[in-house]
Design an enzyme around this catalytic site. Structure first.
Site, PDB file in Angstrom:
ATOM      1  N   ASP A 552      57.860  88.457 -21.903  1.00 35.99           N
ATOM      2  CA  ASP A 552      57.153  89.489 -21.136  1.00 35.99           C
ATOM      3  C   ASP A 552      57.266  90.824 -21.869  1.00 35.99           C
ATOM      4  OD1 ASP A 552      59.821  89.992 -20.813  1.00 35.99           O
ATOM      5  OD2 ASP A 552      59.858  89.710 -18.644  1.00 35.99           O
ATOM      6  N   ASP A 553      56.925  91.916 -21.184  1.00 31.11           N
ATOM      7  CA  ASP A 553      56.937  93.214 -21.855  1.00 31.11           C
ATOM      8  C   ASP A 553      58.312  93.872 -21.789  1.00 31.11           C
ATOM      9  OD1 ASP A 553      54.301  93.045 -22.641  1.00 31.11           O
ATOM     10  OD2 ASP A 553      53.607  93.690 -20.667  1.00 31.11           O
TER      11      ASP A 553
END
Ligand code: 6R9
Length: 682
Positions: A552-553
């Protein structure tokens, strides 16, 4: 002959791989624990592990309640050991363990160990930043100090369920403060003392503590950091938002700063040393339900707002204690040192709670592991005869760069087990840690877990099975990891995909504070039926797990989780920044570095000064540890026609993999890619 779980958690596959016919993958080195180690280990063979593992997933209620019975419960839990729904399609997500059970984790850490005759055993050896400055507390003394602070808190209106925010460096007062809160049922929220005033303010506004506990200053390496100024600014900011605290209890850290240099607000600020020692050294425990909250710990996610991960009391207690015991093969004679700060989950579960629940002796170190020289860690190991040493790969890599001589000039004979946490450990760092630090003698527990999981999830049990450099190996008791593909379909056997967990475990977080929707959306909706970890993982033929990093980020810098969105929002708060996009890029020591693409507002020229002031903006809003390693000027960012930034392309530009940019034709303006490449070294 022994069997290994190949599809971990999938009992039908447990017998798939036969050790003795050799573990299937010859391409990896296998490092076997010595016979001497294994024969004395708590779990001494794969068979023993398998037996326990099988029971833990086939009969979790029986397995965990047997362990829970070793702790003190004022009243036993109700008829259900656990109650769970991990499937959003079936209703709200719910995890409960030992509900109805009445206990107290501070009592179990201290009073229980004292009553069993360990009152004079050392609980904490404290080592100051400067060599030669140190302190020690036995279990009896620790209890007295905890009680005094607990009495102060009670006397100042802190009640069960109230939040207390703790912003302290690694002084003994930090675990003391955590335990004092737990003793009276207050919910602690420790904020790492490297966070900026704005980050502290954000957390104060979110959890509304009655009291903030801090100290005036700390010496880190050769630098003095004025923590009270940071807290003062945070309290001012919070009060502009209508949140005020009853008191700011401030420990005087004389070695760093004097009282007269400390900025003070009369009426709100109180010196710890002036009030706490006056309180009685005994304090009745406030008994709580197993599902009453124990602490809140903020962690980074994919959006700008940090998430308040909430852990409750009973399940977390049993899980942190049990994981500590088995993953480090804990013996009563061990001296344990974890280099993590209590501001992170590792410090919660494996500096304070896990070890103290086991009656262990813990080393708490205030300073940097390479101060005043790169040999400091091993000087500390020799000084206290540390047997269990737990750290992060980033430290291993940085010490490795400093040269073997800083290690080999110390004995390190006391060491028995080495641990690693926070990010994947690359095989070369693993080997150096094993061969040089551990003299090829100490098994390495590479523990994979998260703030959310409360304790170890995938970890070696050091005496039980061979290790492979770089693999976190196999699941802990009760943990059923599954690897799923993009569609959420479970993949069996040797594979790569997204790491999820099936079923609950006692240490799981119960919600995100004040935002159960976000809890469900982030962790349980991506792959319905499972907890989604946010990590990628592959599993080899032997069932060993290889973590491959976040999908994910979130970037992992020196084992610290940082949301790209948080850094971006700090950058765009700069008056001359129009837009920013942040990606992670491989970094030799830190694991990942922070790489920021910045678009300035029209007409503002690039300059070195501006670069510095952008970095300063991030330091100010989040903290020094989140400062970008690189600012890449960007006349424009690669966006799709719908305006979405294509980070995939930015990642490739940042890591200079220009021949792997892929399809750029869907970009609204494909020219921006060439412009970015041209500006790479500016
Ligand atoms: C305990 C902790 C969690 C993230 C996690 C993963 C990474 C942690 C790891 C590891 C590979 C290990 N991570 N331990 N990756 N091998 N042994 O670090 O918690 O700060 O919440 O970070 O760290 O990416 O998802 P937290």
């Amino acid at each position: 002959m022994a069997t290994f779980p190949s599809g971990a958690g999938n009992i039908s596959q447990l017998n798939a791989v036969i050790l003795g016919d050799a573990l299937a993958s010859e391409e990896f080195d296998l490092i076997f624990p010595s016979h001497e180690f294994s024969s004395q280990a708590l779990v001494s063979s794969p068979q023993k592990y398998l037996e326990m593992y099988k029971r833990s997933v086939e009969d979790p209620a029986g397995f965990w309640s047997d362990i829970a019975c070793e702790f003190y419960w004022k009243e036993k839990w109700g008829h259900k050991v656990f109650d769970e729904n991990l499937d959003v399609r079936k209703g709200p997500i719910k995890i409960q363990w030992f509900k109805g059970g009445v206990t107290n984790i501070c009592y179990n850490c201290l009073d229980r160990n004292i009553e069993s005759g360990n009152g004079d055993k050392v609980a904490i050896y404290w080592e100051g930043n400067e060599p030669g400055v140190d302190g020690v507390l036995t279990y009896n003394q620790l209890l007295q100090k905890v009680c005094q602070l607990a009495n102060y808190l009670k006397d100042n209106g802190v009640e069960k369920g109230n939040a207390v925010l703790i912003y302290l460096p690694m002084l003994m007062e930090l675990p003391i403060a955590m335990l004092a809160c737990a003793r009276i049922g207050a919910v602690h929220s420790v904020v790492f003392a490297g966070f900026s005033a704005e980050s502290v303010a954000q957390r104060i506004i979110d959890c509304r503590p009655k009291i903030v506990i801090t100290c005036n200053a700390v010496t880190r390496g050769s630098k003095i950091i004025n923590l009270k100024d940071i807290v003062n600014a945070a309290l001012d900011e919070a009060s502009h938002n209508g949140i005020t605290v009853d008191a700011c209890l401030t420990f005087e850290n004389e070695s760093a700063m004097t009282r007269k240099d400390t900025k003070w607000q009369v009426g709100r600020d109180v010196w710890w040393q002036d009030v706490v020692p006056k309180y009685p050294q005994v304090c009745d425990v406030v008994w709580v339900d197993a599902e009453d909250p124990l602490f809140l710990l903020y962690t980074s996610g994919s959006t700008g707002k940090p998430k308040g991960v909430l852990h409750t009391t009973g399940g977390y207690m049993i899980y942190s204690a049990t994981t500590f015991k088995y993953a480090f093969d804990y013996k009563q004679s061990d001296i344990y040192w974890c280099t993590a700060d209590c501001g992170w989950i590792t410090g919660h579960s494996y500096v304070t709670y896990g070890p103290l629940l086991n009656g262990a002796t813990v080393v708490v170190y205030e300073g940097a592991p390479n101060y005043p020289d790169p040999g400091r860690s091993w000087a500390i190991v020799d000084k206290y005869k540390v047997t269990l040493f737990y750290t992060a790969p980033t430290l291993v890599r940085s010490l490795m760069r400093d040269g073997d001589e800083h290690v080999t000039r110390y004995s390190r004979k006391s060491l028995r087990v080495l641990g690693s946490v926070g990010e994947p450990i690359n095989p070369s760092a693993w080997r150096w840690y094993f061969n040089v630090v551990g003299d090829s003698r100490c098994p390495i527990s590479d523990t994979w877990w998260q703030t959310e999981t409360g304790g170890f999830m995938i970890t070696p049990l050091p005496g039980a099975w061979p290790q492979k450099p770089g693999s976190a190996t196999l699941p802990f008791f009760g943990v059923q990891p599954v690897i799923v593909d993009e569609k959420g379909i479970e993949i069996e056997g040797e594979c790569s995909g997204y790491l999820c967990i099936k079923g609950s475990w006692p240490g799981a977080f119960r919600t995100l504070y004040g935002d159960h929707d976000r809890y469900e959306t982030t962790y349980f909706k991506p792959f319905p039926g499972y907890y989604f970890s946010g990590d990628g993982c592959s599993r080899d033929k032997d069932g060993y797990h290889w973590l491959t990093g976040r999908v994910d980020d979130v970037i992992n810098v020196s084992g610290h989780r940082i949301g790209t969105a948080e850094v971006e929002s700090a950058l765009v708060s700069h008056p001359q920044c129009a837009e920013a996009a942040v990606v992670g890029v491989e970094h030799e020591v830190k694991g990942q570095g922070i790489y920021a693409f910045v678009t300035l507002i029209d007409g503002v020229p690039y300059s070195e000064e501006l670069r510095k002031s952008l970095i300063l903006a991030v330091r100010k809003q989040i903290g020094a540890f989140a400062a970008p390693d690189k600012i890449h000027w960007a006349p424009g960012l690669p966006k799709t026609r719908s305006g979405k930034i294509m980070r995939r392309i930015l990642r490739k530009i940042a890591s200079k993999q220009l021949d792997e940019l892929g399809d750029t034709s869907t970009l609204a303006d494909p020219c921006v890619v060439d412009q970015l490449i041209a500006l790479a070294d500016c």
